[in-house]
Design a protein around this motif. Sequence first.
Motif, PDB file in Angstrom:
ATOM      1  N   LEU A  18       0.873  -1.188   0.000  1.00 53.63           N
ATOM      2  CA  LEU A  18       0.000   0.000   0.000  1.00 53.63           C
ATOM      3  C   LEU A  18       0.901   1.227   0.000  1.00 53.63           C
ATOM      4  N   GLU A  19       0.490   2.276  -0.698  1.00 56.58           N
ATOM      5  CA  GLU A  19       1.354   3.468  -0.760  1.00 56.58           C
ATOM      6  C   GLU A  19       1.011   4.490   0.317  1.00 56.58           C
ATOM      7  N   SER A  20       1.942   5.400   0.578  1.00 52.78           N
ATOM      8  CA  SER A  20       1.732   6.394   1.626  1.00 52.78           C
ATOM      9  C   SER A  20       1.434   7.795   1.093  1.00 52.78           C
ATOM     10  N   ALA A  80       7.712  14.830   2.672  1.00 54.52           N
ATOM     11  CA  ALA A  80       8.010  15.026   1.252  1.00 54.52           C
ATOM     12  C   ALA A  80       7.291  13.943   0.454  1.00 54.52           C
ATOM     13  N   LYS A  81       7.035  14.243  -0.818  1.00 51.87           N
ATOM     14  CA  LYS A  81       6.448  13.267  -1.738  1.00 51.87           C
ATOM     15  C   LYS A  81       7.607  12.665  -2.535  1.00 51.87           C
ATOM     16  N   LEU A  82       7.861  11.395  -2.325  1.00 53.83           N
ATOM     17  CA  LEU A  82       9.059  10.770  -2.903  1.00 53.83           C
ATOM     18  C   LEU A  82       8.739   9.903  -4.106  1.00 53.83           C
ATOM     19  N   THR A  99       5.734   7.598  -0.161  1.00 57.16           N
ATOM     20  CA  THR A  99       6.082   7.041  -1.465  1.00 57.16           C
ATOM     21  C   THR A  99       4.891   7.050  -2.422  1.00 57.16           C
ATOM     22  N   THR A 100       5.182   7.360  -3.692  1.00 59.77           N
ATOM     23  CA  THR A 100       4.167   7.389  -4.763  1.00 59.77           C
ATOM     24  C   THR A 100       3.982   5.983  -5.329  1.00 59.77           C
ATOM     25  N   VAL A 101       3.155   5.880  -6.359  1.00 62.67           N
ATOM     26  CA  VAL A 101       2.991   4.588  -7.038  1.00 62.67           C
ATOM     27  C   VAL A 101       4.350   4.097  -7.551  1.00 62.67           C
ATOM     28  N   ALA A 102       5.126   5.008  -8.152  1.00 66.73           N
ATOM     29  CA  ALA A 102       6.422   4.608  -8.716  1.00 66.73           C
ATOM     30  C   ALA A 102       7.348   4.062  -7.632  1.00 66.73           C
ATOM     31  N   GLY A 119      -5.063   4.220  -5.202  1.00 70.26           N
ATOM     32  CA  GLY A 119      -6.278   4.858  -5.681  1.00 70.26           C
ATOM     33  C   GLY A 119      -6.167   5.183  -7.153  1.00 70.26           C
ATOM     34  N   GLY A 120      -5.313   6.139  -7.461  1.00 62.86           N
ATOM     35  CA  GLY A 120      -5.151   6.566  -8.844  1.00 62.86           C
ATOM     36  C   GLY A 120      -3.700   6.525  -9.260  1.00 62.86           C
ATOM     37  N   LEU A 121      -3.507   6.204 -10.518  1.00 67.44           N
ATOM     38  CA  LEU A 121      -2.162   6.173 -11.093  1.00 67.44           C
ATOM     39  C   LEU A 121      -1.805   7.581 -11.568  1.00 67.44           C
ATOM     40  N   VAL A 137       5.209  13.972 -17.299  1.00 66.81           N
ATOM     41  CA  VAL A 137       4.717  12.598 -17.420  1.00 66.81           C
ATOM     42  C   VAL A 137       5.154  11.882 -16.153  1.00 66.81           C
ATOM     43  N   SER A 138       4.190  11.382 -15.390  1.00 70.35           N
ATOM     44  CA  SER A 138       4.524  10.789 -14.094  1.00 70.35           C
ATOM     45  C   SER A 138       5.527   9.652 -14.222  1.00 70.35           C
ATOM     46  N   ALA A 139       6.458   9.609 -13.276  1.00 66.27           N
ATOM     47  CA  ALA A 139       7.413   8.500 -13.200  1.00 66.27           C
ATOM     48  C   ALA A 139       6.703   7.185 -12.894  1.00 66.27           C
ATOM     49  N   ASP A 140       5.429   7.262 -12.500  1.00 68.94           N
ATOM     50  CA  ASP A 140       4.657   6.022 -12.295  1.00 68.94           C
ATOM     51  C   ASP A 140       4.675   5.174 -13.571  1.00 68.94           C
ATOM     52  N   LEU A 141       4.640   5.840 -14.725  1.00 70.24           N
ATOM     53  CA  LEU A 141       4.552   5.084 -15.989  1.00 70.24           C
ATOM     54  C   LEU A 141       5.863   4.376 -16.303  1.00 70.24           C
ATOM     55  N   MET A 156      -6.699   6.740 -13.830  1.00 68.41           N
ATOM     56  CA  MET A 156      -6.031   7.963 -13.389  1.00 68.41           C
ATOM     57  C   MET A 156      -7.071   9.065 -13.375  1.00 68.41           C
ATOM     58  N   LYS A 157      -6.758  10.077 -12.574  1.00 72.47           N
ATOM     59  CA  LYS A 157      -7.731  11.146 -12.446  1.00 72.47           C
ATOM     60  C   LYS A 157      -7.892  11.904 -13.744  1.00 72.47           C
ATOM     61  N   SER A 158      -9.091  12.458 -13.915  1.00 67.92           N
ATOM     62  CA  SER A 158      -9.430  13.202 -15.123  1.00 67.92           C
ATOM     63  C   SER A 158      -8.653  14.508 -15.232  1.00 67.92           C
ATOM     64  N   ALA A 186     -12.183   6.305 -14.807  1.00 67.79           N
ATOM     65  CA  ALA A 186     -11.585   7.638 -14.638  1.00 67.79           C
ATOM     66  C   ALA A 186     -11.696   8.091 -13.185  1.00 67.79           C
ATOM     67  N   PHE A 187     -11.225   7.237 -12.277  1.00 67.88           N
ATOM     68  CA  PHE A 187     -11.107   7.565 -10.856  1.00 67.88           C
ATOM     69  C   PHE A 187     -12.467   7.883 -10.234  1.00 67.88           C
ATOM     70  N   TYR A 188     -12.887   9.148 -10.210  1.00 62.46           N
ATOM     71  CA  TYR A 188     -14.168   9.506  -9.595  1.00 62.46           C
ATOM     72  C   TYR A 188     -15.360   9.005 -10.405  1.00 62.46           C
TER      73      TYR A 188
HETATM   74  N1  PSU Z   1      -3.774   9.767  -7.416  1.00 65.18           N
HETATM   75  C1  PSU Z   1      -4.593  10.030  -6.360  1.00 65.18           C
HETATM   76  N2  PSU Z   1      -4.072  10.433  -5.183  1.00 65.18           N
HETATM   77  C2  PSU Z   1      -2.730  10.571  -5.024  1.00 65.18           C
HETATM   78  C3  PSU Z   1      -1.870  10.250  -6.143  1.00 65.18           C
HETATM   79  C4  PSU Z   1      -2.435   9.856  -7.306  1.00 65.18           C
HETATM   80  O1  PSU Z   1      -5.794   9.911  -6.489  1.00 65.18           O
HETATM   81  O2  PSU Z   1      -2.307  10.978  -3.955  1.00 65.18           O
HETATM   82  C5  PSU Z   1      -0.388  10.291  -5.970  1.00 65.18           C
HETATM   83  C6  PSU Z   1       0.150   8.851  -6.146  1.00 65.18           C
HETATM   84  O3  PSU Z   1       1.087   8.609  -5.126  1.00 65.18           O
HETATM   85  C7  PSU Z   1       0.811   8.908  -7.516  1.00 65.18           C
HETATM   86  C8  PSU Z   1       1.317  10.336  -7.536  1.00 65.18           C
HETATM   87  O4  PSU Z   1       1.844   7.964  -7.650  1.00 65.18           O
HETATM   88  O5  PSU Z   1       0.235  11.076  -6.984  1.00 65.18           O
HETATM   89  C9  PSU Z   1       1.686  10.797  -8.921  1.00 65.18           C
HETATM   90  O6  PSU Z   1       2.294  12.051  -8.818  1.00 65.18           O
HETATM   91  P1  PSU Z   1       3.079  12.704 -10.066  1.00 65.18           P
HETATM   92  O7  PSU Z   1       2.024  12.985 -11.089  1.00 65.18           O
HETATM   93  O8  PSU Z   1       3.689  13.930  -9.486  1.00 65.18           O
HETATM   94  O9  PSU Z   1       4.079  11.687 -10.511  1.00 65.18           O
END
Ligand code: PSU
Length: 299
Positions: A18-20, A80-82, A99-102, A119-121, A137-141, A156-158, A186-188
């Motif tokens: 699970l992410e933080s 911080a958002k890492l 930590t993010t998804v990535a 929740g969302g990518l 472009v998110s590092a998640d990808l 992912m969110k709209s 689309a998330f919501y």
């Molecule tokens: N989607 C959500 N809530 C969040 C995020 C995404 O609904 O908090 C977070 C996740 O941790 C995701 C990050 O990995 O935002 C992506 O951020 P960025 O676009 O800066 O890479």
Amino acid sequence: MSAEVADALSDGTAVVALESTLLSHGLPPGRNLDVARRLEQVVRDAGAVPATIAVLDGTALVGLSPAQLERICAPGADLAKLSVRDLGPTIARGRSGATTVASTSVLAHAAGIGVFATGGLGGVHLPVPGSTVTWDVSADLGALERTPVLVVCSGMKSILDIAATLEVLETNSVPVLGYGVDEFPAFYLRSSGLPVPHRVDDPRQVAAAVSAHRHFADSGVLLANPIPAEAEMDAGLHDRLLAEGLDLVKARNVHGSDVTPVLLEHFHTASGGVSLDANEALVLANAALAAQVAVELAS
Ligand code: PSU
Ligand code: MN
């Protein structure tokens, strides 16, 4: 690793990462701790062990104690958002962050965990006005391209360019599965109107697809699970909040990794909590589904 997670991994018990960041940057204090605990509980209820991931005082932690969970959710925690690139410097400097998804995917994989719920990518952001391309472009990808983890999310969110994000996932050879749906969520909202390449209808099918993919590729797999119908946001309210939120980001000159938290905060305050309820419902459903898939994979 917490002792519980280490034991589970060594005896082959299902584990769900699970992410933080969704706790520290996506939900307000108070609500976030409640959601954090319930996420762990739904994973347990489905027969798996939860491993919430964060970096505290220079140590990457896989599986948090109750006190550590409280710390990352505390008002004024100011974490911080890492993303992945931040892990090394943060650890070396003895600092803390969520930590993010990535980065959660990378740490989960390093620990030997193959299933992760969120929740969302993150994805491809919309270009700023006056520009035709975006470099945001998110590092998640990229992490999904390189890290053999199943990520369960509600799309992912709209606020992002969903079509462009799906194109990048295709380029990165990341399988995209729709859970019980033919359209990408689309998330919501339950649908973005865009097709999903592959539909799956139960946890066994998901586990089978992941196992088959593993025979020849080391990329991640994305399982898109739409928000439960009863929690879906009204489309009109959603579109209004999104337009307002994007104006706000422009007016306040918000950039980079701050964009998502600022937009989420606007949704939460301007909807009078409707978006919070939606966010909570979808992330809990994703954790439950991830646990069911992890149990299948472990058997
Ligand atoms: N989607 C959500 N809530 C969040 C995020 C995404 O609904 O908090 C977070 C996740 O941790 C995701 C990050 O990995 O935002 C992506 O951020 P960025 O676009 O800066 O890479
Ligand atoms: Mn970004």
